[in-house]
Design an enzyme around this catalytic site. Structure first.
Site, short mmCIF file in Angstrom:
data_model
loop_
_atom_site.label_atom_id
_atom_site.label_comp_id
_atom_site.label_asym_id
_atom_site.label_seq_id
_atom_site.Cartn_x
_atom_site.Cartn_y
_atom_site.Cartn_z
N ASP A 117 -25.27 12.27 12.01
CA ASP A 117 -24.32 12.85 11.07
C ASP A 117 -23.80 11.73 10.18
O ASP A 117 -23.48 10.64 10.66
CB ASP A 117 -23.16 13.51 11.82
CG ASP A 117 -23.56 14.79 12.53
OD1 ASP A 117 -24.57 15.39 12.15
OD2 ASP A 117 -22.85 15.19 13.47
N ASP A 136 -26.69 20.62 9.32
CA ASP A 136 -25.47 21.33 9.71
C ASP A 136 -25.04 22.32 8.62
O ASP A 136 -24.62 23.44 8.90
CB ASP A 136 -24.33 20.35 9.99
CG ASP A 136 -24.60 19.45 11.17
OD1 ASP A 136 -25.43 19.81 12.04
OD2 ASP A 136 -23.98 18.37 11.23
#
EC number: 3.4.23.36
Length: 158
Positions: A117, A136
């Protein structure tokens, strides 16, 4: 089905290219963070071993592989469901987004042991501690789209 596959492939490619750039070229895993358009957009490295916001995170291999199996099972189920119950344009796009995003995060878990991330969106007077990635975003939009657009374009057969 072809549209769903194309969107899944496009999301998977975009997700993996952005992660490669951020981790391999920029080296964000070593430098930690980089301001892009402060405070609105920053690159902030986070290795997510769980699901959203680190829920169900675990350092052990059982958790890692359980999350891989779960993502693959959900992707296979969505693919199978859409192939048996054809959806309209928006339903197919939503399914493709969800599948492509899920597979992107599966690749990370296999390659890195965790999901990479790196996108961080904050605002003046608010420093968001969480990071996310292209996969995501696609998973969120795909899941929302499936909820909103399921059943569009059905022929009326019972």
């Amino acid at each position: 089905m072809r549209l769903m596959a194309r969107f899944a492939a496009a999301v998977l490619l975009l997700d993996q290219v952005t992660k490669f750039i951020v981790v391999q070229w920029i080296g964000l895993d070593r430098i930690g963070q980089m301001a892009v358009l402060p405070p609105w957009l920053n690159l902030r490295m986070a290795w997510n071993r769980g699901i959203n916001f680190g829920l169900f995170a675990g350092e052990d291999e059982i958790t890692r592989w359980a999350l891989v199996v779960m993502a693959l099972a959900i992707s296979a189920w969505v693919w199978h469901w859409v192939s048996r119950h054809p959806q309209g344009l928006r339903g197919q796009v939503a399914a493709g987004l969800l599948i492509g995003g899920a597979l992107g995060n599966v690749i990370d878990r296999i390659a890195y042991g965790a999901v990479a991330d790196f996108l961080n969106v904050s605002a003046p007077f608010w420093d968001n501690p969480f990071s996310f990635n292209v996969a995501d975003i696609a998973i969120f939009l795909g899941a929302a789209g499936l909820v909103l657009f399921t059943g569009e374009g059905k022929s009326g057969r019972g």
